[in-house]
Design an enzyme around this catalytic site. Structure first.
Site, PDB file in Angstrom:
ATOM      1  N   HIS A  74       0.852  -1.185   0.000  1.00 25.37           N
ATOM      2  CA  HIS A  74       0.000   0.000   0.000  1.00 25.37           C
ATOM      3  C   HIS A  74       0.888   1.236   0.000  1.00 25.37           C
ATOM      4  O   HIS A  74       2.063   1.180   0.364  1.00 25.37           O
ATOM      5  CB  HIS A  74      -0.904   0.004   1.229  1.00 25.37           C
ATOM      6  CG  HIS A  74      -1.951  -1.058   1.180  1.00 25.37           C
ATOM      7  ND1 HIS A  74      -3.076  -1.009   1.978  1.00 25.37           N
ATOM      8  CD2 HIS A  74      -2.066  -2.201   0.461  1.00 25.37           C
ATOM      9  CE1 HIS A  74      -3.830  -2.065   1.731  1.00 25.37           C
ATOM     10  NE2 HIS A  74      -3.233  -2.800   0.822  1.00 25.37           N
ATOM     11  N   GLU A  76       1.099   3.847   1.912  1.00 24.00           N
ATOM     12  CA  GLU A  76       1.669   4.196   3.211  1.00 24.00           C
ATOM     13  C   GLU A  76       2.866   3.310   3.551  1.00 24.00           C
ATOM     14  O   GLU A  76       3.907   3.787   4.001  1.00 24.00           O
ATOM     15  CB  GLU A  76       0.632   4.030   4.341  1.00 24.00           C
ATOM     16  CG  GLU A  76      -0.601   4.861   4.184  1.00 24.00           C
ATOM     17  CD  GLU A  76      -1.741   4.123   3.502  1.00 24.00           C
ATOM     18  OE1 GLU A  76      -1.542   3.537   2.412  1.00 24.00           O
ATOM     19  OE2 GLU A  76      -2.852   4.143   4.050  1.00 24.00           O
ATOM     20  N   CYS A 106      -5.988   1.779   5.954  1.00 25.00           N
ATOM     21  CA  CYS A 106      -6.687   0.527   6.241  1.00 25.00           C
ATOM     22  C   CYS A 106      -6.111  -0.079   7.520  1.00 25.00           C
ATOM     23  O   CYS A 106      -5.163   0.442   8.110  1.00 25.00           O
ATOM     24  CB  CYS A 106      -6.537  -0.447   5.069  1.00 25.00           C
ATOM     25  SG  CYS A 106      -4.870  -1.126   4.908  1.00 25.00           S
ATOM     26  N   CYS A 109      -2.323  -0.757   7.358  1.00 32.61           N
ATOM     27  CA  CYS A 109      -1.519   0.460   7.369  1.00 32.61           C
ATOM     28  C   CYS A 109      -1.562   1.165   8.720  1.00 32.61           C
ATOM     29  O   CYS A 109      -0.576   1.782   9.129  1.00 32.61           O
ATOM     30  CB  CYS A 109      -1.950   1.376   6.240  1.00 32.61           C
ATOM     31  SG  CYS A 109      -1.578   0.659   4.618  1.00 32.61           S
TER      32      CYS A 109
END
Length: 183
Positions: A74, A76, A106, A109
């Site tokens: 992801h 991040e 999410c 993360c």
């Protein structure tokens, strides 16, 4: 700043600081506007940027799950990994860094941010909207804002959500991949 923007719509785990919100609005709006450049190269529809305590951009990355064939890449996490490599440490807490994300983090993360030592998190579109538009499961995040507050991590969200919603809709309308495990 967008004319119909109001500070009352901001989600935060501290009293709202208008100058922090204004800066975040500027950065997140720019990230949302840049999204197409990244999605045209096959990246997922999320961007993250990390700035140092002086406000200098350190890294900007996209979601690369599909391109890298790796479910945890992801935006991040990609940003955090790169900054940890740059600084040669897994503990970024001494650097007082700020993470700006086009969407609420999410579940995965949230954990990565918590363990990285990032001190400030600013996000655009809330998870509820991400799920509604894309169908992606953001995961279970009970009281994450309060848990971050207890650990000295400030969070500001729902910043320029209209731009984030537009970027996600365009991503979907273009038939690009929304990765999600079958249930």
């Amino acid at each position: 700043m967008k004319e119909d923007f109001t500070y009352k719509d901001i989600i935060s785990n501290e009293p709202v600081n208008k100058s922090k919100v204004d800066r975040a609005y500027e950065i997140i709006s720019a990230l949302q506007t840049e999204m197409k450049k990244f999605t045209d190269c096959g990246s997922g529809p999320f961007l993250a940027a990390i700035f140092d305590k002086s406000g200098n951009l350190i890294i900007k990355t996209s979601n690369s799950v599909v391109n890298d064939v790796c479910s945890h890449n992801h935006a991040e996490i990609n940003a955090i990994k790169e900054v940890e490599k740059m600084y040669g440490t897994y503990d970024l807490s001494e650097y007082d860094l700020s993470l700006y994300i086009t969407a609420e983090p999410c579940m995965m993360c949230v954990g990565a941010i918590l363990w990285s030592g990032i001190k400030h998190v600013y996000y655009g579109i809330p998870s509820e909207s991400v799920e509604k538009i894309t169908g992606f499961d953001e995961g279970f995040k009970p009281d994450w804002l309060e848990e971050f507050r207890k650990r000295g991590i400030t969070v500001y969200g729902n910043i320029a959500p209209e731009l984030g919603e537009q970027a996600l809709r365009e991503y979907i309308e273009n038939g690009l991949t929304v990765y999600k495990p079958e249930r």
